[in-house]
Design an enzyme around this catalytic site. Structure first.
Site, PDB file in Angstrom:
ATOM      1  N   ARG A 151       2.595  46.214 -28.526  1.00  0.00           N
ATOM      2  CA  ARG A 151       1.757  45.237 -29.245  1.00  0.00           C
ATOM      3  C   ARG A 151       1.295  45.716 -30.614  1.00  0.00           C
ATOM      4  O   ARG A 151       1.027  44.901 -31.486  1.00  0.00           O
ATOM      5  CB  ARG A 151       0.554  44.874 -28.385  1.00  0.00           C
ATOM      6  N   ARG A 169       6.483  27.024 -29.952  1.00  0.00           N
ATOM      7  CA  ARG A 169       7.082  28.145 -29.228  1.00  0.00           C
ATOM      8  C   ARG A 169       6.585  29.383 -29.979  1.00  0.00           C
ATOM      9  O   ARG A 169       6.880  29.569 -31.157  1.00  0.00           O
ATOM     10  CB  ARG A 169       8.609  28.072 -29.285  1.00  0.00           C
ATOM     11  N   ASP A 194       6.721  32.880 -31.000  1.00  0.00           N
ATOM     12  CA  ASP A 194       7.677  33.982 -31.048  1.00  0.00           C
ATOM     13  C   ASP A 194       6.980  35.317 -30.765  1.00  0.00           C
ATOM     14  O   ASP A 194       5.871  35.563 -31.242  1.00  0.00           O
ATOM     15  CB  ASP A 194       8.301  34.032 -32.455  1.00  0.00           C
ATOM     16  N   GLU A 252       6.924  33.166 -25.906  1.00  0.00           N
ATOM     17  CA  GLU A 252       8.103  33.981 -25.650  1.00  0.00           C
ATOM     18  C   GLU A 252       7.656  35.322 -25.084  1.00  0.00           C
ATOM     19  O   GLU A 252       7.245  36.217 -25.816  1.00  0.00           O
ATOM     20  CB  GLU A 252       8.919  34.209 -26.926  1.00  0.00           C
ATOM     21  N   ARG A 254      14.848  22.955 -21.256  1.00  0.00           N
ATOM     22  CA  ARG A 254      15.295  22.977 -22.646  1.00  0.00           C
ATOM     23  C   ARG A 254      16.805  23.208 -22.675  1.00  0.00           C
ATOM     24  O   ARG A 254      17.332  24.026 -21.930  1.00  0.00           O
ATOM     25  CB  ARG A 254      14.601  24.110 -23.412  1.00  0.00           C
TER      26      ARG A 254
HETATM   27  C1  QV4 Z   1      17.077  47.415 -38.163  1.00  0.00           C
HETATM   28  C2  QV4 Z   1      17.267  48.344 -36.965  1.00  0.00           C
HETATM   29  C3  QV4 Z   1      15.935  48.900 -36.518  1.00  0.00           C
HETATM   30  C4  QV4 Z   1      15.360  49.659 -37.676  1.00  0.00           C
HETATM   31  C5  QV4 Z   1      15.258  48.780 -38.916  1.00  0.00           C
HETATM   32  C6  QV4 Z   1      14.866  49.651 -40.076  1.00  0.00           C
HETATM   33  O1  QV4 Z   1      17.846  47.595 -35.878  1.00  0.00           O
HETATM   34  O2  QV4 Z   1      16.086  49.744 -35.410  1.00  0.00           O
HETATM   35  O3  QV4 Z   1      14.076  50.104 -37.302  1.00  0.00           O
HETATM   36  O4  QV4 Z   1      16.492  48.103 -39.216  1.00  0.00           O
HETATM   37  O5  QV4 Z   1      14.954  48.966 -41.269  1.00  0.00           O
HETATM   38  C7  QV4 Z   1      16.856  42.152 -37.841  1.00  0.00           C
HETATM   39  C8  QV4 Z   1      18.082  42.993 -37.600  1.00  0.00           C
HETATM   40  C9  QV4 Z   1      17.682  44.406 -37.152  1.00  0.00           C
HETATM   41  C10 QV4 Z   1      16.779  45.018 -38.225  1.00  0.00           C
HETATM   42  C11 QV4 Z   1      15.584  44.110 -38.433  1.00  0.00           C
HETATM   43  C12 QV4 Z   1      14.681  44.599 -39.545  1.00  0.00           C
HETATM   44  O6  QV4 Z   1      18.884  42.398 -36.595  1.00  0.00           O
HETATM   45  O7  QV4 Z   1      18.827  45.186 -36.973  1.00  0.00           O
HETATM   46  O8  QV4 Z   1      16.309  46.295 -37.774  1.00  0.00           O
HETATM   47  O9  QV4 Z   1      16.029  42.779 -38.783  1.00  0.00           O
HETATM   48  O10 QV4 Z   1      15.315  44.571 -40.767  1.00  0.00           O
HETATM   49  C13 QV4 Z   1      15.501  38.323 -34.480  1.00  0.00           C
HETATM   50  C14 QV4 Z   1      16.741  39.168 -34.165  1.00  0.00           C
HETATM   51  C15 QV4 Z   1      16.561  40.590 -34.641  1.00  0.00           C
HETATM   52  C16 QV4 Z   1      16.195  40.590 -36.116  1.00  0.00           C
HETATM   53  C17 QV4 Z   1      14.863  39.877 -36.207  1.00  0.00           C
HETATM   54  C18 QV4 Z   1      14.264  39.851 -37.600  1.00  0.00           C
HETATM   55  O11 QV4 Z   1      16.964  39.158 -32.774  1.00  0.00           O
HETATM   56  O12 QV4 Z   1      17.802  41.274 -34.474  1.00  0.00           O
HETATM   57  O13 QV4 Z   1      16.119  41.905 -36.619  1.00  0.00           O
HETATM   58  O14 QV4 Z   1      15.068  38.508 -35.803  1.00  0.00           O
HETATM   59  O15 QV4 Z   1      15.136  39.316 -38.502  1.00  0.00           O
HETATM   60  C19 QV4 Z   1      12.666  41.664 -27.758  1.00  0.00           C
HETATM   61  C20 QV4 Z   1      11.348  41.017 -28.115  1.00  0.00           C
HETATM   62  C21 QV4 Z   1      11.468  39.530 -28.384  1.00  0.00           C
HETATM   63  C22 QV4 Z   1      12.618  39.237 -29.336  1.00  0.00           C
HETATM   64  C23 QV4 Z   1      13.888  39.864 -28.790  1.00  0.00           C
HETATM   65  C24 QV4 Z   1      15.072  39.665 -29.692  1.00  0.00           C
HETATM   66  O16 QV4 Z   1      10.381  41.248 -27.100  1.00  0.00           O
HETATM   67  O17 QV4 Z   1      10.254  39.065 -28.890  1.00  0.00           O
HETATM   68  O18 QV4 Z   1      13.708  41.264 -28.619  1.00  0.00           O
HETATM   69  N1  QV4 Z   1      12.779  37.805 -29.571  1.00  0.00           N
HETATM   70  C25 QV4 Z   1      12.145  37.095 -30.702  1.00  0.00           C
HETATM   71  C26 QV4 Z   1      13.069  36.086 -31.351  1.00  0.00           C
HETATM   72  C27 QV4 Z   1      14.165  36.806 -32.079  1.00  0.00           C
HETATM   73  C28 QV4 Z   1      13.573  37.581 -33.224  1.00  0.00           C
HETATM   74  C29 QV4 Z   1      12.256  38.156 -32.930  1.00  0.00           C
HETATM   75  C30 QV4 Z   1      11.619  37.977 -31.736  1.00  0.00           C
HETATM   76  C31 QV4 Z   1      11.550  38.789 -34.044  1.00  0.00           C
HETATM   77  O19 QV4 Z   1      13.539  35.195 -30.402  1.00  0.00           O
HETATM   78  O20 QV4 Z   1      15.154  35.915 -32.533  1.00  0.00           O
HETATM   79  O21 QV4 Z   1      14.469  38.651 -33.586  1.00  0.00           O
HETATM   80  O22 QV4 Z   1      10.883  37.726 -34.721  1.00  0.00           O
HETATM   81  O23 QV4 Z   1      13.034  41.359 -26.442  1.00  0.00           O
HETATM   82 CA    CA Z   2       2.287  43.149 -32.646  1.00  0.00          CA
END
Ligand code: QV4
Ligand code: CA
Length: 494
Positions: free
Chosen positions: A165, A202, A204, A241, A343
């Protein structure tokens, strides 16, 4: 006496956040992932309204970072709460919500306020033209400054609730929702959407925020806008979520009194069953006995925008449009069995998991092209326009309020059940015929199977099912048919 009154009032308010405020004869929402607002407005009027869809979930509406190659996930990196994205601007969004509400389709917005955009190597530019400096946690267009964020750390251990968190989810700058300024900015944003006529949110990454902070934010939200047809004192619907497949530090139960929850266990279990990893006969007691949340609190889906591309949860069990036959079967079960708030996913096609929606050379999202037969083209899959899926939306509306009756199975992978006296559905996942006389619970007559075809005038383009005076009918589904489902209901009697 006073305390009792207060308690009753609180319970009433909290309860209301579970109500998706759908029209009484409708039941399911569809996630129009990455669609543009103008296209959605037309889709509501031309298709979703007439076909009885209850609502839409839309991609994040607020300004996000412009990332190289325009991946879909850039929309989860907010730059400000200005309502301008690749889907359109505020005026277009407002127009869409209004037109959708007019045809009985509610809008639910995917809202991202756990974090702001991650470091991009210097200045970040947003879809509304705003500049931000994630390096310094400086987002002037809100504004948020360093003081509004948690100190930086990474989430390494999902068993550590504090880390999950208060640290950064994939380096996304982590807002501190305990700070009043942060709460106020989030509330301004959500209330603005309520003013524009949305029915709910929803939330996020809810699991990455403290339940008590969310309680304060949800509790301060405006009531829904009565000018859009919502009854007075309606609270926005909230679905959080929270991915909890068990075995982590944070439990969905910490969030259940605050709003509905995305029930990822359903997504994993339904995928497993229709991939043949579990006998369909076991679906007989589908629901809480499977470890799912109670029906009224669970948002249920076959796949979502994350797990259809290997992000998020569920792994190899998840079914998507790419496995079309079992996907249609799983969707038919999800809509046919009375469990949860349902959904449907509507996707663009992809090979690469980072790939964004279809775009032109300037990076603008392309509109879906609707072909003569009603299906989509130009890179859009539009599962919601597949006959086997939209006809199940109608099935679900037709059987609304009825229970499962007369469950039948062959001891393995052929199942069938009634929904009151309103509908009947059968599935065949065996490698041999289903060919049986089965109790349908429907009044005698001839019905059109809405999976293999549709009622056209007074005829049926698919299988006709003859229900006798005893309510029984001969049900046939071959193993190599396009769809392993047969569904009939009172609305499509010949
Ligand atoms: C990267 C590396 C990291 C590193 C970082 C350093 O992976 O390890 O620390 O660079 O700069 C994107 C890229 C990701 C990148 C990040 C930051 O994919 O590689 O980190 O940006 O630049 C979506 C995608 C993520 C994306 C993110 C933000 O899934 O890949 O990250 O958007 O653009 C968990 C959570 C849950 C989450 C789920 C995916 O508990 O909450 O993972 N689901 C929600 C959304 C999802 C979204 C997010 C949360 C974040 O449904 O779509 O992630 O808002 O289970
Ligand atoms: Ca947080």
């Amino acid at each position: 006496m006073k305390t009792i009154f207060l308690l009753v009032a609180i319970v009433a308010v909290v309860k209301a956040q579970f109500d998706p405020h759908q029209l009484p004869d409708r039941s399911t929402m569809v996630h129009l992932f990455e669609w543009k607002w103008d296209d959605i407005a037309l889709e509501c009027e031309n298709f979703l309204g007439p076909k009885g869809f209850a609502g839409i979930q839309v991609s994040p509406v607020n300004e996000n970072v412009i990332a190289p190659k325009r991946p879909w996930w850039e929309r989860y990196q907010p730059i400000s709460f200005i309502l301008t994205t690749r889907s359109g601007n505020e005026q277009q969004f407002a127009n869409m919500v209004k037109r959708c509400n007019k045809v009985g389709v509610r809008t639910y917005v995917d809202v991202v306020f756990n974090h702001m955009a991650a470091k991009q190597g210097g200045q970040a530019v947003g879809t509304g033209g705003s500049r931000a400096y994630p390096e310094n946690k400086d987002y002037p267009a809100v504004p948020f400054t360093n003081a509004d964020f948690h100190p930086s750390c990474g989430i390494q251990d999902y068993n550590d609730a504090y880390q999950v968190r208060n640290c950064e989810l994939v380096a996304l700058r982590d807002l501190n929702q305990t700070i009043p300024h942060v709460q106020n900015k989030i509330l301004e944003f959500l209330d603005r959407l309520v003013d524009l006529g949305v029915a709910g949110f929803r939330v996020d990454a809810a699991k990455h925020m403290w339940p008590n902070d969310l309680r304060v934010i949800y509790g301060s939200l405006k009531n829904l806008n009565t000018a859009h047809g919502f009854p007075p004192n309606s609270k926005p619907f909230i679905v959080q979520e929270v991915i909890d497949l068990g075995g982590e530090g944070i439990k969905r139960d910490e969030y259940v009194d605050l709003g509905a929850i995305t029930e990822f266990k359903v997504s994993a279990a339904i995928g497993k069953a229709f991939r043949g990893g579990d006998d369909l006969k076991n679906l007989k007691n589908w629901g809480e006995q499977w470890g799912f949340l109670e029906s009224s609190k669970a948002l249920v889906f076959v796949d979502n925008h994350d797990n259809q591309r290997g992000h998020g949860a569920g792994g190899a069990d998840i079914l998507t449009y790419k496995q079309s036959k079992p996907y249609k079967m799983a969707t038919a079960f999800n809509l046919g069995f009375p469990f949860g708030i349902t959904r449907i996913m509507s996707s663009f096609s992809f090979d690469d998991t980072d790939q964004g929606p279809p775009k032109d050379s300037s990076g603008n999202i392309k509109s879906p092209v609707i072909q003569k037969d009603g299906s989509c083209d130009a890179g859009w899959v539009c599962e919601h326009r597949w006959r086997q899926i939209y006809n199940m939306v109608e099935f679900q509306n037709q059987v609304k309020g009825t229970e499962v009756g007369n469950w039948w199975d062959n001891g393995k992978n052929q199942i069938a059940f009634c929904r009151g006296n309103a509908g009947f559905i059968a599935f065949n996942l065996e490698s041999f015929d289903l060919n049986q006389d089965i109790q349908t619970c429907l009044p005698a007559g001839t019905y059109c199977d809405v999976i293999s075809g549709d009622k056209v005038g007074s005829n049926c383009s698919g299988k006709k099912v003859l229900v006798g005076n005893d309510g029984k009918a001969r049900i046939i589904i071959g193993p190599n048919e396009d769809d392993g489902v047969l569904a009939i209901h009172k609305g499509k009697k010949l």
